[in-house]
Design a protein around this motif. Structure first.
Motif, mmCIF file in Angstrom:
data_model
loop_
_atom_site.group_PDB
_atom_site.id
_atom_site.type_symbol
_atom_site.label_atom_id
_atom_site.label_comp_id
_atom_site.label_asym_id
_atom_site.label_seq_id
_atom_site.Cartn_x
_atom_site.Cartn_y
_atom_site.Cartn_z
ATOM 1 N N VAL A 198 9.642 6.610 7.855
ATOM 2 C CA VAL A 198 9.459 6.487 8.969
ATOM 3 C C VAL A 198 8.204 6.011 9.681
ATOM 4 O O VAL A 198 8.406 4.979 10.482
ATOM 5 C CB VAL A 198 9.228 8.292 9.609
ATOM 6 N N HIS A 199 7.189 5.917 8.714
ATOM 7 C CA HIS A 199 6.017 5.359 9.070
ATOM 8 C C HIS A 199 6.085 3.753 9.186
ATOM 9 O O HIS A 199 5.674 3.021 10.084
ATOM 10 C CB HIS A 199 4.774 5.628 8.100
ATOM 11 N N LEU A 200 6.826 3.349 8.012
ATOM 12 C CA LEU A 200 7.262 1.983 7.808
ATOM 13 C C LEU A 200 7.889 1.239 9.231
ATOM 14 O O LEU A 200 7.741 0.316 9.649
ATOM 15 C CB LEU A 200 7.925 1.544 6.636
ATOM 16 N N ARG A 217 10.357 10.275 2.638
ATOM 17 C CA ARG A 217 10.933 10.128 4.017
ATOM 18 C C ARG A 217 9.905 9.895 5.162
ATOM 19 O O ARG A 217 10.278 8.892 5.982
ATOM 20 C CB ARG A 217 11.565 11.437 4.193
ATOM 21 N N LEU A 218 8.652 10.539 5.062
ATOM 22 C CA LEU A 218 7.763 10.226 6.016
ATOM 23 C C LEU A 218 7.234 8.652 6.047
ATOM 24 O O LEU A 218 6.715 8.246 6.869
ATOM 25 C CB LEU A 218 6.735 11.146 5.815
ATOM 26 N N THR A 242 0.626 -1.222 0.096
ATOM 27 C CA THR A 242 0.089 0.040 -0.106
ATOM 28 C C THR A 242 0.871 1.309 -0.131
ATOM 29 O O THR A 242 0.531 2.179 -0.953
ATOM 30 C CB THR A 242 -0.858 0.117 1.271
ATOM 31 N N TRP A 243 1.873 1.403 0.962
ATOM 32 C CA TRP A 243 2.539 2.373 0.975
ATOM 33 C C TRP A 243 3.489 2.886 -0.088
ATOM 34 O O TRP A 243 3.734 3.901 -0.476
ATOM 35 C CB TRP A 243 3.276 2.564 2.351
ATOM 36 N N LEU A 251 14.255 11.033 -1.082
ATOM 37 C CA LEU A 251 13.498 11.158 -0.030
ATOM 38 C C LEU A 251 12.391 12.523 0.185
ATOM 39 O O LEU A 251 11.447 12.109 1.085
ATOM 40 C CB LEU A 251 14.467 11.273 1.287
ATOM 41 N N GLU A 252 12.690 13.217 -0.525
ATOM 42 C CA GLU A 252 11.846 14.446 -0.631
ATOM 43 C C GLU A 252 10.550 14.512 -1.584
ATOM 44 O O GLU A 252 9.621 15.377 -1.324
ATOM 45 C CB GLU A 252 12.740 15.809 -0.809
ATOM 46 N N ASP A 253 10.843 13.418 -2.382
ATOM 47 C CA ASP A 253 9.568 13.439 -3.444
ATOM 48 C C ASP A 253 8.249 13.104 -2.483
ATOM 49 O O ASP A 253 8.161 12.546 -1.516
ATOM 50 C CB ASP A 253 9.662 12.205 -4.537
ATOM 51 N N THR A 254 7.260 13.869 -3.130
ATOM 52 C CA THR A 254 5.875 13.856 -2.532
ATOM 53 C C THR A 254 4.826 13.200 -3.180
ATOM 54 O O THR A 254 4.865 13.371 -4.470
ATOM 55 C CB THR A 254 5.572 15.090 -1.986
#
Length: 147
Positions: free
Chosen positions: A121-123, A117-118, A47-48, A103-106
């Motif tokens: 962190v979530h994973l 990046r977020l 999913t992520w 890491l900064e791609d949104t």
């Protein structure tokens, strides 16, 4: 590398158990099982990384008719090896899907920008929480700790 360590901690906690042991709800207060956690983390990775970050359109991993918790509840000890292979494959495919991202791609997450990046962190936090559950379950099954 910390995410990688968390991922393989789950594999290590489960090592050496039979399909029946992996599917056993070893704690009276919960229906969590090691096999359910493995199946859940395969869905989380997919999913992520593949769907949200990489934007891939994929069929549901588990039958939606069985409800949102089919990853935890639709267990078959005879399929344990396939469930572990599915998690390993999702790790590979997810890493491959985001390899070209910074890491900064949104991407858009419910109307808000969310970075890779977020997601990492979530994973890490998702694995850390479930690895704690897995430690308790494994200890209740056969007394093994510190895996």
């Amino acid at each position: 590398s910390f995410l990688e360590w968390q991922r393989y901690t789950l594999f290590n906690i489960c090592a050496g158990l039979t399909g029946e042991e992996l599917a056993r709800s070893a704690l009276a207060s919960t229906n969590l099982t090691l096999l359910g956690l493995v199946r859940h983390m395969a869905k989380v990775e997919r999913t992520w990384l593949r769907e949200r970050v990489a934007g891939q359109e994929l069929a549901p991993m588990y039958d939606p008719a069985l409800g949102k918790d089919a990853d935890f509840e639709d267990l078959d000890p005879a399929r344990a090896e396939q469930d572990f292979a599915r998690l390993a494959e999702e790790l590979r495919l997810g890493d491959e899907a985001v390899a070209s991202h910074s890491l900064e791609d949104t991407f858009d997450l419910r109307g808000e920008p969310c970075s890779l990046r977020l997601v990492y962190v979530h994973l890490v936090t998702e694995y850390a929480r479930h690895n704690g559950h897995a430690d308790l379950i494994r200890q209740a099954i056969d007394g093994a700790t510190g895996r």
